[in-house]
Structure formats: C-alpha cells, structure tokens
Design an enzyme around this catalytic site. Structure first.
Site, PDB file in Angstrom:
ATOM      1  N   ILE A   6       0.872  -1.170   0.000  1.00  0.00           N
ATOM      2  CA  ILE A   6       0.000   0.000   0.000  1.00  0.00           C
ATOM      3  C   ILE A   6       0.912   1.225   0.000  1.00  0.00           C
ATOM      4  O   ILE A   6       1.905   1.259   0.745  1.00  0.00           O
ATOM      5  CB  ILE A   6      -0.890   0.052   1.273  1.00  0.00           C
ATOM      6  CG1 ILE A   6      -1.762  -1.201   1.396  1.00  0.00           C
ATOM      7  CG2 ILE A   6      -1.706   1.335   1.321  1.00  0.00           C
ATOM      8  CD1 ILE A   6      -2.835  -1.336   0.367  1.00  0.00           C
ATOM      9  N   PHE A   7       0.586   2.253  -0.795  1.00  0.00           N
ATOM     10  CA  PHE A   7       1.339   3.505  -0.797  1.00  0.00           C
ATOM     11  C   PHE A   7       0.475   4.598  -0.179  1.00  0.00           C
ATOM     12  O   PHE A   7      -0.639   4.860  -0.634  1.00  0.00           O
ATOM     13  CB  PHE A   7       1.742   3.903  -2.220  1.00  0.00           C
ATOM     14  CG  PHE A   7       2.487   5.210  -2.279  1.00  0.00           C
ATOM     15  CD1 PHE A   7       3.809   5.284  -1.889  1.00  0.00           C
ATOM     16  CD2 PHE A   7       1.862   6.365  -2.727  1.00  0.00           C
ATOM     17  CE1 PHE A   7       4.499   6.493  -1.937  1.00  0.00           C
ATOM     18  CE2 PHE A   7       2.539   7.568  -2.789  1.00  0.00           C
ATOM     19  CZ  PHE A   7       3.859   7.637  -2.387  1.00  0.00           C
ATOM     20  N   GLY A   8       0.989   5.222   0.878  1.00  0.00           N
ATOM     21  CA  GLY A   8       0.296   6.319   1.544  1.00  0.00           C
ATOM     22  C   GLY A   8       1.065   7.616   1.397  1.00  0.00           C
ATOM     23  O   GLY A   8       2.297   7.616   1.432  1.00  0.00           O
ATOM     24  N   TYR A   9       0.346   8.713   1.272  1.00  0.00           N
ATOM     25  CA  TYR A   9       0.976  10.021   1.050  1.00  0.00           C
ATOM     26  C   TYR A   9       0.387  11.119   1.937  1.00  0.00           C
ATOM     27  O   TYR A   9       0.864  12.239   1.936  1.00  0.00           O
ATOM     28  CB  TYR A   9       0.853  10.416  -0.427  1.00  0.00           C
ATOM     29  CG  TYR A   9      -0.573  10.332  -0.931  1.00  0.00           C
ATOM     30  CD1 TYR A   9      -1.437  11.413  -0.800  1.00  0.00           C
ATOM     31  CD2 TYR A   9      -1.056   9.164  -1.491  1.00  0.00           C
ATOM     32  CE1 TYR A   9      -2.746  11.328  -1.227  1.00  0.00           C
ATOM     33  CE2 TYR A   9      -2.361   9.068  -1.929  1.00  0.00           C
ATOM     34  CZ  TYR A   9      -3.200  10.162  -1.802  1.00  0.00           C
ATOM     35  OH  TYR A   9      -4.496  10.071  -2.213  1.00  0.00           O
ATOM     36  N   GLY A  10      -0.669  10.804   2.679  1.00  0.00           N
ATOM     37  CA  GLY A  10      -1.311  11.742   3.607  1.00  0.00           C
ATOM     38  C   GLY A  10      -1.416  11.073   4.961  1.00  0.00           C
ATOM     39  O   GLY A  10      -0.430  10.581   5.500  1.00  0.00           O
ATOM     40  N   SER A  11      -2.615  10.990   5.482  1.00  0.00           N
ATOM     41  CA  SER A  11      -2.801  10.423   6.820  1.00  0.00           C
ATOM     42  C   SER A  11      -2.436   8.939   6.896  1.00  0.00           C
ATOM     43  O   SER A  11      -2.126   8.451   7.982  1.00  0.00           O
ATOM     44  CB  SER A  11      -4.232  10.628   7.310  1.00  0.00           C
ATOM     45  OG  SER A  11      -5.151   9.954   6.470  1.00  0.00           O
ATOM     46  N   GLU A  84     -11.283   5.233   2.535  1.00  0.00           N
ATOM     47  CA  GLU A  84     -10.920   6.168   1.468  1.00  0.00           C
ATOM     48  C   GLU A  84     -12.029   6.423   0.454  1.00  0.00           C
ATOM     49  O   GLU A  84     -12.013   7.428  -0.238  1.00  0.00           O
ATOM     50  CB  GLU A  84      -9.668   5.662   0.735  1.00  0.00           C
ATOM     51  CG  GLU A  84      -8.453   5.470   1.620  1.00  0.00           C
ATOM     52  CD  GLU A  84      -7.964   6.758   2.264  1.00  0.00           C
ATOM     53  OE1 GLU A  84      -7.996   7.825   1.609  1.00  0.00           O
ATOM     54  OE2 GLU A  84      -7.551   6.694   3.448  1.00  0.00           O
TER      55      GLU A  84
END
Length: 183
Positions: A6-11, A84
């Site tokens: 999984i790629f996360g960029y915010g919370s 999301e």
C-alpha cells in the site's frame, strides 16, 4: 511469493489503521501530493468543507509504503475502501513505486484523485487553502490537525513540501516540539 503493498501520502503515512509487515519510505512517479479534495466527511462537511490530500497528475510524490501479509490483504483492502472511498472521490490504482532504502520497484495500491468528481478542488490559491483548512471539521477531526500532522510526518521523513510549508506559516504553525501533540 507475491508481495502486497500500500502507498500512503497523507494520513495513511502516520495513521495507517491496518496491520503491516514492514514500512519503508517510497516514491511514486506521475503524481504529486496536493490538498486538492474538498472533504465533506472526514475533515469537513458539505456546508463547510475542509481539504484533504490527493495524488494528482504530474511530478512525483514521496510517501510511505506498507507491506501487508498475503493473508491480511483482503481485510486491508476492505478497510481502505471503507476509509478512502466514502464519497468515491478517489480511484483505487495499482502503481509501480520505488522503495527508497532498498531501491526496489514494487506494485502498490494507492488512491488517486478523480478529477471529474465534484469534490475535486484543483489548485486553490493560498487564501482559499487557509480558509478551508481553518473551517474544516469532520468525523475524523479538524482539518487543521490533519494538515499539521501530515506536515510533521513529512518533515520527519526529510520531505519538503513547499505548498504545505507556506500554508503552515500562514496558519501560525510551530514544530511539534513547540506545541501540544495533535491527533
């Protein structure tokens, strides 16, 4: 053996909410982090929208990659879709990302903004960014806390986001050590 990322960029960087095997800083190409989504649920309401991050077209984005055990994949994806996709403003995509420490390229699920969605804010000027961040409050809390937590974690990862840095100055942001911990 197939890997699940999984790629996360915010919370998701600082509050993934799911079990993972390991995490590593990563970069996705072709998209950049942007406060480009009006938040009607998590960090605002339809009457007083806040803003949340989206991956928007162009550039690249540093974030955090999370490897998920194969036996946890289905429950992880179900959780992320519930979190999301509340208003379907994101498109779930599988993208090639580059893990920073190992240099390995892996496929990861991430959430990209749907530019045709009514919550897509596009590029807002600094006054509009500030207004929406100050006013937004939703089921996950204040938009201000979301933005400042994201900036704190970007700084911890040595990631410089010029737009968020300018916005933080407008908001009177102080580094984490100089203010109370935010949720």
């Amino acid at each position: 053996m197939k890997q699940f990322w999984i790629f996360g960029y915010g919370s998701l960087m600082w509050r993934p909410g799911f079990e993972f095997l390991r995490s590593e800083p990563a970069r996705v190409y072709g998209y950049h982090r942007s406060l480009c989504i009006y938040s009607y649920v998590h960090r605002g309401s339809p009457e007083e929208p806040g803003l949340v991050m989206g991956l928007d077209r162009g550039g690249s984005c540093h974030g955090m990659a999370f490897e998920v055990l194969p036996e946890r994949w289905d429950e992880t994806i179900s959780y992320l879709r519930a979190r999301e996709q509340v208003t379907s403003v994101y498109v779930e995509k599988s993208k090639t990302i580059r893990l920073i420490e190992s240099g390995q390229a892996v496929e990861a699920v991430t959430y990209v903004v749907d530019r045709a969605h009514r919550q897509y804010a596009g590029v807002l000027d600094e006054e509009a960014l500030e207004r929406h961040v100050r006013q937004g409050r939703g089921v996950s809390g204040a938009c201000l806390d979301y933005v400042l937590n994201t900036l704190d974690h970007l700084r911890e990862m040595n990631i410089h986001d010029p737009t968020l840095e300018r916005l933080a100055r407008r908001l009177g942001f102080r580094p984490r050590a100089a203010r109370a911990e935010r949720v």
